[in-house]
Design a protein around this motif. Structure first.
Motif, PDB file in Angstrom:
ATOM      1  N   SER A 160       0.842  -1.290   0.079  1.00  0.00           N
ATOM      2  CA  SER A 160       0.064   0.045  -0.159  1.00  0.00           C
ATOM      3  C   SER A 160       0.916   1.331   0.095  1.00  0.00           C
ATOM      4  CB  SER A 160      -0.936   0.057   1.178  1.00  0.00           C
ATOM      5  OG  SER A 160      -1.562   1.351   1.317  1.00  0.00           O
ATOM      6  N   PRO A 161       0.584   2.113  -1.004  1.00  0.00           N
ATOM      7  CA  PRO A 161       1.569   3.355  -0.981  1.00  0.00           C
ATOM      8  C   PRO A 161       1.261   4.348   0.147  1.00  0.00           C
ATOM      9  CG  PRO A 161      -0.254   3.522  -2.591  1.00  0.00           C
ATOM     10  CD  PRO A 161      -0.249   2.118  -1.910  1.00  0.00           C
ATOM     11  N   THR A 162       0.101   4.193   0.959  1.00  0.00           N
ATOM     12  CA  THR A 162      -0.242   4.923   1.942  1.00  0.00           C
ATOM     13  C   THR A 162       0.142   4.641   3.082  1.00  0.00           C
ATOM     14  OG1 THR A 162      -2.681   3.832   1.873  1.00  0.00           O
ATOM     15  CG2 THR A 162      -2.182   5.912   0.767  1.00  0.00           C
ATOM     16  N   LYS A 163      -0.048   3.189   3.332  1.00  0.00           N
ATOM     17  CA  LYS A 163       0.114   2.432   4.737  1.00  0.00           C
ATOM     18  C   LYS A 163       1.837   2.310   4.815  1.00  0.00           C
ATOM     19  CE  LYS A 163      -4.212   0.179   5.142  1.00  0.00           C
ATOM     20  NZ  LYS A 163      -4.813  -1.242   5.093  1.00  0.00           N
ATOM     21  N   ASP A 164       2.384   2.003   3.717  1.00  0.00           N
ATOM     22  CA  ASP A 164       4.135   1.797   3.682  1.00  0.00           C
ATOM     23  C   ASP A 164       4.554   2.668   2.616  1.00  0.00           C
ATOM     24  OD1 ASP A 164       6.340   0.872   4.395  1.00  0.00           O
ATOM     25  OD2 ASP A 164       5.923  -1.341   4.423  1.00  0.00           O
ATOM     26  N   PRO A 165       4.696   3.755   2.668  1.00  0.00           N
ATOM     27  CA  PRO A 165       5.209   4.739   1.581  1.00  0.00           C
ATOM     28  C   PRO A 165       6.564   4.614   1.218  1.00  0.00           C
ATOM     29  CG  PRO A 165       4.545   6.186   3.360  1.00  0.00           C
ATOM     30  CD  PRO A 165       3.976   4.682   3.678  1.00  0.00           C
ATOM     31  N   LEU A 166       7.571   4.285   2.218  1.00  0.00           N
ATOM     32  CA  LEU A 166       8.742   4.030   2.233  1.00  0.00           C
ATOM     33  C   LEU A 166       9.236   2.739   1.180  1.00  0.00           C
ATOM     34  CD1 LEU A 166      11.734   5.050   2.537  1.00  0.00           C
ATOM     35  CD2 LEU A 166      11.624   3.684   4.666  1.00  0.00           C
ATOM     36  N   LEU A 167       8.307   1.743   1.610  1.00  0.00           N
ATOM     37  CA  LEU A 167       8.570   0.441   1.060  1.00  0.00           C
ATOM     38  C   LEU A 167       8.112   0.582  -0.528  1.00  0.00           C
ATOM     39  CD1 LEU A 167       9.392  -2.571   0.673  1.00  0.00           C
ATOM     40  CD2 LEU A 167       7.303  -3.082   1.838  1.00  0.00           C
ATOM     41  N   PHE A 168       7.048   1.222  -0.476  1.00  0.00           N
ATOM     42  CA  PHE A 168       6.697   1.409  -1.832  1.00  0.00           C
ATOM     43  C   PHE A 168       7.451   2.208  -2.866  1.00  0.00           C
ATOM     44  CE2 PHE A 168       3.617   3.351  -5.262  1.00  0.00           C
ATOM     45  CZ  PHE A 168       3.091   2.289  -5.569  1.00  0.00           C
ATOM     46  N   LEU A 169       8.153   3.351  -2.358  1.00  0.00           N
ATOM     47  CA  LEU A 169       9.107   4.142  -3.139  1.00  0.00           C
ATOM     48  C   LEU A 169      10.301   3.306  -3.350  1.00  0.00           C
ATOM     49  CD1 LEU A 169       9.430   7.025  -3.879  1.00  0.00           C
ATOM     50  CD2 LEU A 169      10.714   7.610  -1.852  1.00  0.00           C
ATOM     51  N   GLN A 170      10.595   2.264  -2.387  1.00  0.00           N
ATOM     52  CA  GLN A 170      11.779   1.542  -2.796  1.00  0.00           C
ATOM     53  C   GLN A 170      11.518   0.485  -3.814  1.00  0.00           C
ATOM     54  OE1 GLN A 170      12.254  -0.178   1.343  1.00  0.00           O
ATOM     55  NE2 GLN A 170      14.189   0.974   1.809  1.00  0.00           N
ATOM     56  N   LEU A 171      10.370  -0.107  -3.593  1.00  0.00           N
ATOM     57  CA  LEU A 171      10.092  -0.899  -4.987  1.00  0.00           C
ATOM     58  C   LEU A 171       9.844  -0.321  -6.380  1.00  0.00           C
ATOM     59  CD1 LEU A 171       7.345  -3.127  -3.034  1.00  0.00           C
ATOM     60  CD2 LEU A 171       9.805  -3.711  -3.426  1.00  0.00           C
ATOM     61  N   ALA A 172       9.415   1.052  -6.054  1.00  0.00           N
ATOM     62  CA  ALA A 172       9.429   1.789  -7.292  1.00  0.00           C
ATOM     63  C   ALA A 172      10.681   1.984  -8.115  1.00  0.00           C
ATOM     64  CB  ALA A 172       8.393   3.089  -7.182  1.00  0.00           C
ATOM     65  N   PHE A 173      11.735   2.360  -7.075  1.00  0.00           N
ATOM     66  CA  PHE A 173      13.022   2.697  -7.536  1.00  0.00           C
ATOM     67  C   PHE A 173      13.709   1.255  -8.035  1.00  0.00           C
ATOM     68  CE2 PHE A 173      13.513   6.604  -4.726  1.00  0.00           C
ATOM     69  CZ  PHE A 173      12.879   7.276  -5.458  1.00  0.00           C
ATOM     70  N   THR A 174      13.537   0.209  -7.407  1.00  0.00           N
ATOM     71  CA  THR A 174      14.004  -1.068  -7.993  1.00  0.00           C
ATOM     72  C   THR A 174      13.542  -1.330  -9.231  1.00  0.00           C
ATOM     73  OG1 THR A 174      14.305  -1.668  -5.383  1.00  0.00           O
ATOM     74  CG2 THR A 174      14.468  -3.412  -7.065  1.00  0.00           C
ATOM     75  N   SER A 175      12.252  -1.304  -9.268  1.00  0.00           N
ATOM     76  CA  SER A 175      11.441  -1.784 -10.792  1.00  0.00           C
ATOM     77  C   SER A 175      12.164  -0.948 -11.510  1.00  0.00           C
ATOM     78  CB  SER A 175      10.103  -1.308 -10.574  1.00  0.00           C
ATOM     79  OG  SER A 175       9.428  -2.133  -9.370  1.00  0.00           O
ATOM     80  N   THR A 176      12.154   0.342 -11.377  1.00  0.00           N
ATOM     81  CA  THR A 176      12.830   1.344 -12.485  1.00  0.00           C
ATOM     82  C   THR A 176      14.514   0.590 -12.987  1.00  0.00           C
ATOM     83  OG1 THR A 176      11.794   3.127 -11.521  1.00  0.00           O
ATOM     84  CG2 THR A 176      13.757   3.662 -12.951  1.00  0.00           C
ATOM     85  N   PHE A 177      15.119   0.132 -12.007  1.00  0.00           N
ATOM     86  CA  PHE A 177      16.474  -0.327 -12.025  1.00  0.00           C
ATOM     87  C   PHE A 177      16.466  -1.694 -13.274  1.00  0.00           C
ATOM     88  CE2 PHE A 177      19.552  -3.604 -11.504  1.00  0.00           C
ATOM     89  CZ  PHE A 177      20.703  -2.770 -11.536  1.00  0.00           C
ATOM     90  N   PHE A 178      15.290  -2.464 -12.776  1.00  0.00           N
ATOM     91  CA  PHE A 178      15.039  -3.689 -13.497  1.00  0.00           C
ATOM     92  C   PHE A 178      14.751  -3.162 -15.077  1.00  0.00           C
ATOM     93  CE2 PHE A 178      15.267  -5.942  -9.577  1.00  0.00           C
ATOM     94  CZ  PHE A 178      16.327  -6.767  -9.961  1.00  0.00           C
TER      95      PHE A 178
END
Length: 681
Positions: A160-178
């Motif tokens: 959830s981007p609202t409940k766990d915004p930091l993890l969501f941001l980390q996943l977004a950056f990692t997805s961008t890398f891949f």
């Protein structure tokens, strides 16, 4: 029946003329090449069709180093000739696309469920990287709506981007890398042909469905709803809209509707008058400024108008320490990176090639893949998410007179100034204007004329497009895309496993042979069954071809029994369209030869005279291409068959030569009956 006799006589006369006038040319085998040479040639055509090394041939060592540097860094090709005149044009176009990129960057970041500032970060670093490595002069780089939608929706399935915004941001950056890694790998390994599985029909249906979903998602901002569904399907979104009518805000609706009409009107003006492109380009930024002033002046944020809030000032912070290459969500980020990478890569290359064609210059697809991939990998380490060449910004860049990739640098510098000094001005920007900007941008993705043209051209492609469209609308973005790709692959498999075979007939007065079902004037030649195979022969279609050709022979024999015509003497296979053949295909030729010989022997038993004086084989091949002829000559099953007497260069030469040999044969029972009972014919 008399007409049939006349046509047969005409064909016989035509065959007589051909046997006397047509010179029979031998089928020459291709020049000998070793297996290693053949493998090298095949690999070259597969992975290096553009032959990138040809520019190095015959050049001195120093020149080769320069050409190599220019190949890796395309900026070195045009930078030495750069002038002040070009810079003036690039500055104008760069400032123009910056006015569009700033509001779009903020809007698309919210579409991806990311902090708005990430959208501006993604409009700063990636354009600088692309300016060095990219080969397009018109491509304007930044976040795009479709990739933002896919990224946000796929990651939100598990986090959830609202409940766990930091993890969501980390996943977004990692997805961008891949995403960048997959893109750069495709370019480096020269596997760009893989993205061709996303046909135009798929993209049109996918883009239209995604545009509708994206637009409906903006109802949250345009209606002022606070509790909105995280799902992306049409039914859940509409249900959420009408089940939360109590949250609708008339102030938000009125203001949002006004800005939406203003933006759509600006887009319409620029569409009707291309010279006024700056109207639609500047309208989003003007709307942001105007709406921010209205909210600030009337304190509208205290009366139900939601605003962005305070944004962080400063340039992109490093984010390489936020990349997650392990843990429970590794599979999710790899899958998200692959899907968003392929979609954004397809859009970026298509946009780049479109504008390159308009200006008559060439865009190297493999360079583009590596450039887009590299900028996403660098972007993932500098707080950016997936970026590519956006069509709307590139169109504005093109219309504004961009000459080189310096326009991207100017845009990036403008965004940098905004990040350093202007961020407090966006504090009171209402979310409704960002929703209106997104709706206006994605409306152009619905291409009804293109869909109508696909309907007229190819009904199967239209079905693929419809499946992509409905799949995105009613299931999800990624499932809709997967369904459309699956149907397209099924179409390709169907074409491979069920190739076309047609019966050829002679065009009267010529030695031209064409499909009898296409050319009504084409007529069959008595004693000959002439077939054309219009596809490579391989293990996937050999069984079908065997059954289909034998059925042609049976149908011909049934017609012979009814009309008492000359039975089959020769079956001619035109292999002009057969580019390749495999081992199973060679066995097919052998089996057909045996089947035809067997039918010839059985037919001879019912005739008054046998056909023993005929050629040992009743199956004749016409124009087998190099690879096909080589394999027929090498294979044990067909080595004795691939002899000059069984091979002809054209159908006309085959018919002419074989007709003369048929004249030397004794008459058959059917022939005698035809002569003694002409009225029956």
């Amino acid at each position: 029946m008399n007409m049939n006799n006349n046509s047969n006589n005409n064909n016989s006369n035509s065959a007589d003329m051909q046997s006397h006038c047509v010179e029979v040319h031998p089928v020459v085998p291709p020049p000998h090449r070793s297996s290693l040479q053949k493998l090298g040639a095949k690999l070259k055509e597969t992975f290096f069709p553009d032959d990138p090394l040809r520019q190095f041939k015959g050049q001195p060592i120093k020149k080769k180093w320069i050409l190599g540097a220019q190949y890796v860094f395309p900026i070195l090709q045009w930078a030495p000739q750069y002038s002040l005149k070009l810079f003036k044009s690039d500055v104008v176009s760069g400032l123009t696309i910056a006015s569009l990129a700033i509001p779009q960057g903020i809007s698309y970041a919210k579409l991806a469920n990311l902090p708005p500032i990430v959208g501006l970060y993604s409009s700063f670093v990636p354009p600088l990287v692309y300016a060095v490595f990219g080969s397009s002069r018109d491509l304007a780089v930044g976040p795009v709506s479709i990739a933002s939608l896919i990224l946000g929706s796929m990651l939100r399935q598990e986090v959830s981007p609202t409940k766990d915004p930091l993890l969501f941001l980390q996943l977004a950056f990692t997805s961008t890398f891949f995403a960048g890694f997959f893109q750069a790998s495709l370019g480096f390994l020269r596997l760009g042909f893989l993205i061709d599985f996303l046909s135009k029909a798929i993209l049109i249906g996918f883009m239209a469905g995604a545009a509708i979903i994206v637009s409906l998602q903006q109802l949250k901002s345009l209606l002022g709803i606070t509790h909105f569904t995280p799902q992306m399907g049409l039914i859940p979104v509409l249900s959420s809209v009408f089940h939360n009518t109590k949250e609708w805000s008339w102030q938000t609706i009125l203001m949002g509707f006004c800005f939406l009409v203003l933006l759509l009107l600006a887009r319409h003006v620029s569409f009707k008058r291309p010279k006024l492109f700056w109207v639609s380009a500047g309208a989003p930024l003007a709307s942001v400024i105007l709406s921010t002033l209205i909210v600030f002046a009337f304190k509208a944020h205290h009366h139900g108008i939601s605003v962005i809030g305070k944004l962080q000032e400063g340039l992109n912070p490093p984010s390489w320490n936020m990349l997650l290459f392990h843990g429970a969500h590794l599979g999710l980020v790899i899958k998200t990176g692959f899907v968003t990478g392929i979609i954004s890569l397809t859009e970026g290359i298509a946009v780049g090639r479109t504008f390159a064609a308009l200006k008559d210059y060439r865009v190297d697809g493999n360079k583009e893949m590596m450039a887009i991939g590299l900028m996403n990998m660098v972007g993932s380490a500098t707080s950016c998410y997936v970026t590519t060449g956006a069509f709307s910004r590139s169109a504005v860049n093109h219309n504004a007179g961009a000459k080189t990739a310096v326009s991207n640098i100017v845009m990036s510098v403008t965004v940098m100034v905004t990040l350093l000094f202007l961020m407090p001005l966006f504090q009171y920007t209402p979310n409704l204007v960002l929703g209106a900007i997104i709706v206006t941008a994605v409306v152009g993705l619905i291409d009804i004329p293109a869909a109508f043209n696909i309907w007229k051209t190819d009904k199967f492609d239209f079905l693929v497009m419809l499946c992509a469209f409905l799949g995105v609308l009613f299931i999800s973005v990624q499932e809709g895309l997967a369904i459309a790709v699956g149907i397209s692959i099924f179409k390709i498999l169907l074409q491979i496993t069920r190739p076309r075979t047609v019966v050829l007939g002679s065009i009267p007065g010529s030695d031209i042979y064409r499909n009898v079902h296409h050319y009504k004037q084409a007529v069959g030649v008595p004693g000959f069954l002439i077939l054309s195979i219009e596809a490579p022969i391989n293990f996937a279609n050999s069984m079908y071809l065997n059954e289909r050709i034998l059925r042609w022979i049976e149908e011909y024999e049934e017609e012979v029994d009814v009309k008492k015509h000359l039975s089959i003497q020769y079956v001619i296979l035109d292999l002009s369209a057969v580019s390749t053949i495999d081992t199973t295909g060679v066995i097919l030729i052998r089996d057909l030869r045996k089947a035809v010989e067997k039918k010839g022997i059985e037919a001879s038993k019912t005739e008054k005279f046998s056909l023993s004086s005929q050629s040992s084989s009743c199956l004749v091949l016409v124009n087998p291409l190099g690879e096909v002829l080589e394999k027929l000559q090498r294979a044990e099953e067909t080595r004795d068959f691939a002899k000059p007497e069984n091979l002809y260069l054209t159908v006309g030469e085959a018919v002419a030569s074989l007709s003369s040999s048929m004249k030397s044969q004794p008459p058959t029972m059917h022939d005698e009956e035809a002569q003694t009972n002409p009225r029956q014919n």
